[in-house]
Design an enzyme around this catalytic site. Structure first.
Site, PDB file in Angstrom:
ATOM      1  N   ASP A 125       0.859  -1.181   0.000  1.00  0.00           N
ATOM      2  CA  ASP A 125       0.000   0.000   0.000  1.00  0.00           C
ATOM      3  C   ASP A 125       0.894   1.228   0.000  1.00  0.00           C
ATOM      4  O   ASP A 125       1.986   1.209   0.581  1.00  0.00           O
ATOM      5  CB  ASP A 125      -0.903   0.015   1.235  1.00  0.00           C
ATOM      6  CG  ASP A 125      -1.973  -1.067   1.194  1.00  0.00           C
ATOM      7  OD1 ASP A 125      -2.437  -1.401   0.086  1.00  0.00           O
ATOM      8  OD2 ASP A 125      -2.344  -1.582   2.264  1.00  0.00           O
ATOM      9  N   ASP A 143      -7.042  -1.199  -4.630  1.00  0.00           N
ATOM     10  CA  ASP A 143      -8.120  -0.718  -3.759  1.00  0.00           C
ATOM     11  C   ASP A 143      -8.966   0.330  -4.465  1.00  0.00           C
ATOM     12  O   ASP A 143     -10.191   0.359  -4.322  1.00  0.00           O
ATOM     13  CB  ASP A 143      -7.540  -0.130  -2.469  1.00  0.00           C
ATOM     14  CG  ASP A 143      -6.728  -1.140  -1.672  1.00  0.00           C
ATOM     15  OD1 ASP A 143      -7.029  -2.351  -1.758  1.00  0.00           O
ATOM     16  OD2 ASP A 143      -5.795  -0.724  -0.970  1.00  0.00           O
TER      17      ASP A 143
END
Length: 165
Positions: A125, A143
């Protein structure tokens, strides 16, 4: 003009592959160029680039589960679910094209994160946004794909209540 079955299936696969590609390329760039846990202000303190390895699911859920349970919940079940959704989306060529593309975004993003979980036992991330009272967790392009797809599915489901999904 309605799309042919073959054209629609090809479009779905292209959208899935583009989402996977954008996700994997962006993660690779971050893994190779951003020091883990670094905090790079891109636009002031509002848009931050970092490099965080998430060994759980969203917001670290499941991070401390036993390895076999984690593998089943975060790899096994998602593989099955994504393959079923992909198969059904490709099979149901009469679905609204926008809805099919929305599912392709969800599938592509899901596969992007699954690739990380399978290859690295974690998901990379790297985006963090803070604008006023709005703060996100750290997230990635997969995401973003899943969120865009889910929002489109939600919007279409509310807007067209009788539409077959």
């Amino acid at each position: 003009m309605p799309l042919t079955k073959l054209t629609k299936r090809a479009l779905i696969l292209i959208v899935v592959l583009l989402n996977i590609g954008c996700d994997q390329i962006s993660k690779n760039i971050v893994r190779n160029n951003v020091i883990p846990e670094d905090y790079i202000e891109v636009i002031g303190d509002n848009f931050i680039l970092t490099n965080v390895e998430n060994t759980g699911a969203m917001l670290g859920f499941g991070e401390n589960l036993p390895p076999i349970i984690k593998r089943i919940l975060l790899q096994g079940i998602p593989v099955i679910v994504l393959l079923v959704i992909l198969y059904r989306t490709l099979l149901k060529t009469h679905l609204n094209t926008t809805l099919s593309i929305a599912f392709a975004f969800v599938i592509g993003g899901g596969i992007g994160n699954l690739i990380d979980r399978i290859l690295y036992n974690s998901v990379t991330d790297f985006f963090h946004i803070k604008i006023g009272f709005i703060k996100t967790g750290v997230f990635n392009m997969a995401d973003v794909s899943v969120t865009i797809g889910a929002l489109i599915i939600l919007f279409i489901s509310i807007r067209y209540k009788n539409l077959e999904i």
